[in-house]
Design a protein around this motif. Structure first.
Motif, PDB file in Angstrom:
ATOM      1  N   LEU A 149      11.787  -0.828 -21.239  1.00 48.54           N
ATOM      2  CA  LEU A 149      12.837  -0.430 -22.167  1.00 48.54           C
ATOM      3  C   LEU A 149      13.096   1.071 -22.084  1.00 48.54           C
ATOM      4  O   LEU A 149      12.252   1.840 -21.627  1.00 48.54           O
ATOM      5  N   GLY A 150      14.266   1.468 -22.562  1.00 49.35           N
ATOM      6  CA  GLY A 150      14.593   2.871 -22.627  1.00 49.35           C
ATOM      7  C   GLY A 150      15.644   3.136 -23.676  1.00 49.35           C
ATOM      8  O   GLY A 150      16.191   2.209 -24.284  1.00 49.35           O
ATOM      9  N   THR A 151      15.929   4.416 -23.891  1.00 50.11           N
ATOM     10  CA  THR A 151      16.934   4.788 -24.884  1.00 50.11           C
ATOM     11  C   THR A 151      18.339   4.748 -24.321  1.00 50.11           C
ATOM     12  O   THR A 151      19.309   4.596 -25.069  1.00 50.11           O
ATOM     13  N   GLY A 152      18.481   4.886 -23.000  1.00 51.80           N
ATOM     14  CA  GLY A 152      19.798   4.877 -22.395  1.00 51.80           C
ATOM     15  C   GLY A 152      20.488   6.224 -22.480  1.00 51.80           C
ATOM     16  O   GLY A 152      20.031   7.143 -23.163  1.00 51.80           O
ATOM     17  N   TRP A 153      21.618   6.329 -21.765  1.00 48.49           N
ATOM     18  CA  TRP A 153      22.352   7.592 -21.770  1.00 48.49           C
ATOM     19  C   TRP A 153      23.860   7.392 -21.700  1.00 48.49           C
ATOM     20  O   TRP A 153      24.626   8.297 -21.991  1.00 48.49           O
ATOM     21  N   SER A 154      24.307   6.187 -21.337  1.00 50.37           N
ATOM     22  CA  SER A 154      25.738   5.959 -21.166  1.00 50.37           C
ATOM     23  C   SER A 154      26.425   5.760 -22.514  1.00 50.37           C
ATOM     24  O   SER A 154      26.214   4.747 -23.186  1.00 50.37           O
ATOM     25  N   ALA A 158      13.805  -2.830 -15.649  1.00 50.31           N
ATOM     26  CA  ALA A 158      13.626  -1.386 -15.463  1.00 50.31           C
ATOM     27  C   ALA A 158      15.004  -0.735 -15.309  1.00 50.31           C
ATOM     28  O   ALA A 158      15.418  -0.432 -14.221  1.00 50.31           O
ATOM     29  N   ILE A 159      15.673  -0.566 -16.412  1.00 47.46           N
ATOM     30  CA  ILE A 159      15.213  -0.848 -17.772  1.00 47.46           C
ATOM     31  C   ILE A 159      16.329  -1.535 -18.560  1.00 47.46           C
ATOM     32  O   ILE A 159      17.482  -1.537 -18.143  1.00 47.46           O
ATOM     33  N   LEU A 160      15.937  -2.103 -19.732  1.00 41.58           N
ATOM     34  CA  LEU A 160      16.905  -2.545 -20.720  1.00 41.58           C
ATOM     35  C   LEU A 160      17.066  -1.457 -21.779  1.00 41.58           C
ATOM     36  O   LEU A 160      16.094  -0.797 -22.151  1.00 41.58           O
ATOM     37  N   VAL A 207       3.372 -16.057 -23.496  1.00 40.55           N
ATOM     38  CA  VAL A 207       2.119 -16.658 -23.045  1.00 40.55           C
ATOM     39  C   VAL A 207       0.939 -15.800 -23.485  1.00 40.55           C
ATOM     40  O   VAL A 207      -0.076 -16.293 -23.967  1.00 40.55           O
ATOM     41  N   ALA A 208       1.067 -14.500 -23.321  1.00 36.98           N
ATOM     42  CA  ALA A 208       0.118 -13.502 -23.825  1.00 36.98           C
ATOM     43  C   ALA A 208       0.958 -12.294 -24.204  1.00 36.98           C
ATOM     44  O   ALA A 208       2.177 -12.324 -24.093  1.00 36.98           O
ATOM     45  N   LYS A 209       0.313 -11.230 -24.661  1.00 36.60           N
ATOM     46  CA  LYS A 209       1.100 -10.048 -25.018  1.00 36.60           C
ATOM     47  C   LYS A 209       1.866  -9.535 -23.808  1.00 36.60           C
ATOM     48  O   LYS A 209       1.297  -9.289 -22.751  1.00 36.60           O
ATOM     49  N   ILE A 210       3.166  -9.404 -23.949  1.00 41.50           N
ATOM     50  CA  ILE A 210       3.995  -8.895 -22.863  1.00 41.50           C
ATOM     51  C   ILE A 210       3.797  -7.381 -22.752  1.00 41.50           C
ATOM     52  O   ILE A 210       3.970  -6.660 -23.747  1.00 41.50           O
ATOM     53  N   PRO A 211       3.444  -6.875 -21.561  1.00 37.91           N
ATOM     54  CA  PRO A 211       3.350  -5.414 -21.411  1.00 37.91           C
ATOM     55  C   PRO A 211       4.709  -4.761 -21.660  1.00 37.91           C
ATOM     56  O   PRO A 211       5.738  -5.231 -21.165  1.00 37.91           O
ATOM     57  N   VAL A 212       4.707  -3.682 -22.428  1.00 37.07           N
ATOM     58  CA  VAL A 212       5.933  -2.935 -22.703  1.00 37.07           C
ATOM     59  C   VAL A 212       5.820  -1.580 -22.020  1.00 37.07           C
ATOM     60  O   VAL A 212       4.914  -0.796 -22.305  1.00 37.07           O
ATOM     61  N   MET A 213       6.752  -1.322 -21.117  1.00 38.75           N
ATOM     62  CA  MET A 213       6.787  -0.054 -20.409  1.00 38.75           C
ATOM     63  C   MET A 213       8.046   0.691 -20.817  1.00 38.75           C
ATOM     64  O   MET A 213       9.075   0.071 -21.101  1.00 38.75           O
ATOM     65  N   LEU A 214       7.968   2.001 -20.855  1.00 36.12           N
ATOM     66  CA  LEU A 214       9.089   2.814 -21.303  1.00 36.12           C
ATOM     67  C   LEU A 214       9.523   3.792 -20.222  1.00 36.12           C
ATOM     68  O   LEU A 214       8.690   4.400 -19.550  1.00 36.12           O
ATOM     69  N   GLY A 215      10.835   3.930 -20.074  1.00 39.26           N
ATOM     70  CA  GLY A 215      11.384   4.933 -19.198  1.00 39.26           C
ATOM     71  C   GLY A 215      11.460   6.264 -19.924  1.00 39.26           C
ATOM     72  O   GLY A 215      11.548   6.316 -21.144  1.00 39.26           O
ATOM     73  N   GLY A 216      11.449   7.333 -19.145  1.00 33.46           N
ATOM     74  CA  GLY A 216      11.501   8.639 -19.780  1.00 33.46           C
ATOM     75  C   GLY A 216      12.169   9.691 -18.942  1.00 33.46           C
ATOM     76  O   GLY A 216      11.843  10.862 -19.060  1.00 33.46           O
ATOM     77  N   GLY A 245      16.963   6.645 -30.051  1.00 32.31           N
ATOM     78  CA  GLY A 245      15.528   6.680 -30.290  1.00 32.31           C
ATOM     79  C   GLY A 245      15.121   5.821 -31.470  1.00 32.31           C
ATOM     80  O   GLY A 245      14.125   5.091 -31.418  1.00 32.31           O
ATOM     81  N   ARG A 246      15.904   5.881 -32.550  1.00 33.23           N
ATOM     82  CA  ARG A 246      15.583   5.108 -33.753  1.00 33.23           C
ATOM     83  C   ARG A 246      15.634   3.609 -33.470  1.00 33.23           C
ATOM     84  O   ARG A 246      14.755   2.848 -33.909  1.00 33.23           O
ATOM     85  N   PHE A 247      16.632   3.162 -32.714  1.00 35.15           N
ATOM     86  CA  PHE A 247      16.752   1.737 -32.403  1.00 35.15           C
ATOM     87  C   PHE A 247      15.646   1.279 -31.459  1.00 35.15           C
ATOM     88  O   PHE A 247      15.171   0.143 -31.560  1.00 35.15           O
ATOM     89  N   LEU A 248      15.211   2.151 -30.538  1.00 34.48           N
ATOM     90  CA  LEU A 248      14.098   1.783 -29.660  1.00 34.48           C
ATOM     91  C   LEU A 248      12.815   1.629 -30.462  1.00 34.48           C
ATOM     92  O   LEU A 248      12.072   0.649 -30.284  1.00 34.48           O
ATOM     93  N   ASP A 249      12.536   2.558 -31.368  1.00 30.55           N
ATOM     94  CA  ASP A 249      11.340   2.433 -32.198  1.00 30.55           C
ATOM     95  C   ASP A 249      11.375   1.152 -33.029  1.00 30.55           C
ATOM     96  O   ASP A 249      10.356   0.454 -33.161  1.00 30.55           O
ATOM     97  N   GLU A 250      12.533   0.841 -33.590  1.00 26.99           N
ATOM     98  CA  GLU A 250      12.664  -0.384 -34.381  1.00 26.99           C
ATOM     99  C   GLU A 250      12.422  -1.620 -33.515  1.00 26.99           C
ATOM    100  O   GLU A 250      11.745  -2.579 -33.941  1.00 26.99           O
ATOM    101  N   THR A 251      12.951  -1.614 -32.300  1.00 28.83           N
ATOM    102  CA  THR A 251      12.754  -2.751 -31.398  1.00 28.83           C
ATOM    103  C   THR A 251      11.279  -2.948 -31.081  1.00 28.83           C
ATOM    104  O   THR A 251      10.776  -4.082 -31.076  1.00 28.83           O
TER     105      THR A 251
END
Length: 318
Positions: A117-122, A86-88, A175-184, A137-143
């Motif tokens: 995950l997040g888009t970052g700001w630094s 929270a977060i990469l 092991v199963a689908k990893i939950p993906v959470m996004l910062g905003g 944003g484009r790289f996050l969508d691709e990931t």
């Protein structure tokens, strides 16, 4: 509401011993999850301040140990707690390698990983990783697209501007689908979170990782309204919004005296911090991450953990 704790990654941490002690102590104290965060480097003259308009970065932030390496250490010495980032920052990683790293830690932990995950700001960090703010944003969508592909069945075929996989096995799988959470960003969607970011959370994420920015009923109402809007949008996309989680991040800064009425959330005395824990619960948070990494006055990880246990006990008593 569950409570999570950010693991110590800061300057002054004994990485060989403190990480495993922190993970064991937090699990024994009843914390439900352990989390890490990301910062690549600390320039002598950062392009952006820690907080606008000119609040400097805390001295302790000059070191932020690698997020997934820290989670791996925690996975080995715990059995129950969830393990999340929270977060990469997606733009700072190669998508296939990041997907493989998450899957590997998930296997080690027995399926307890959450990918935040997040888009970052630094700009400093992004440039060091070969990216720019325009790429975020484009790289996050691709990931996210790569995660869907390589965590699915083999053989995998995938093509994007940066990634080409042609009929290949990509292992290990989670092991199963990893939950993906996004910062905003902040809780006010109109001011702090772009329309595209909100759409991404509603359309693609398993949950949201916001900051609680204001204390008291006003802060709870603002955050709850934002969360309700995200879930409404998710339902409009045909998703089951009831399965989404809101995990609030609480960046704690203690003060010797009670902070004034204009304070930010999680700034103040222990009693004020505990009030903010209750505010997050009132806002509808499923979980709250307690982050003590930015406390420059902590002299040791042991002292940090004593405070973490005190917060946990105080939250139970509310």
């Amino acid at each position: 509401m569950r409570l999570g704790l950010r693991l110590p990654q800061r300057l002054g941490v004994d990485l060989q011993h403190d990480l495993v002690e922190a993970a064991r102590t937090a699990e024994a104290a009843g914390y439900d999850s352990l989390w890490t965060y990301e910062r690549l480097l600390f320039p002598e003259s950062p392009l952006e301040p820690y907080a606008p308009p000119d609040v400097p970065w805390p001295e302790s932030s000059r070191q932020v140990a690698d997020s997934l390496a820290v989670l791996t250490a925690a996975a080995v010495v715990t059995e129950r707690v969830r393990l999340g980032t929270a977060i990469l920052i997606a733009a700072q990683h190669t998508p296939v390698q990041l997907a493989k790293a998450f899957a590997t830690v998930d296997q080690i932990s027995g399926g307890r990983v959450i990918a935040g995950l997040g888009t970052g700001w630094s700009s400093d960090d992004l440039r060091a990783a070969g990216a720019t703010r325009a790429d975020r944003g484009r790289f996050l969508d691709e990931t996210l697209d790569v995660f869907d592909a390589v965590w699915g069945p083999d053989p995998v075929t995938f093509r994007s501007p940066r990634v080409v996989i042609d009929n290949a096995s990509v292992l290990p799988k989670p092991v199963a689908k990893i939950p993906v959470m996004l910062g905003g960003g902040g809780s006010n969607l109109g001011r702090s979170t772009s329309a595209k970011a909100v759409q991404r959370i509603a359309q693609r994420a398993d949950g949201w990782l916001p900051l609680l920015t204001a204390p008291g009923p006003a802060g709870a109402a603002e955050l709850r309204a934002s969360w309700n809007r995200i879930r409404e949008m998710a339902s409009e996309y045909g998703r089951d919004a009831s399965r989404m989680e809101m995990v609030v991040v609480g960046n704690v800064t203690f003060t010797e005296r009670p902070a004034g009425r204009d304070r930010s959330a999680f700034v103040g005395t222990l009693d004020q911090i505990l009030d903010d824990v209750h505010t997050a619960e009132q806002a509808g948070a499923d979980e709250l991450i307690v982050d003590l990494n930015l406390q420059d006055w902590f002299t040791s990880t042991a002292q940090m953990l004593e405070t973490a246990v005190e917060i946990r006990e105080g939250a139970l008593a509310v």
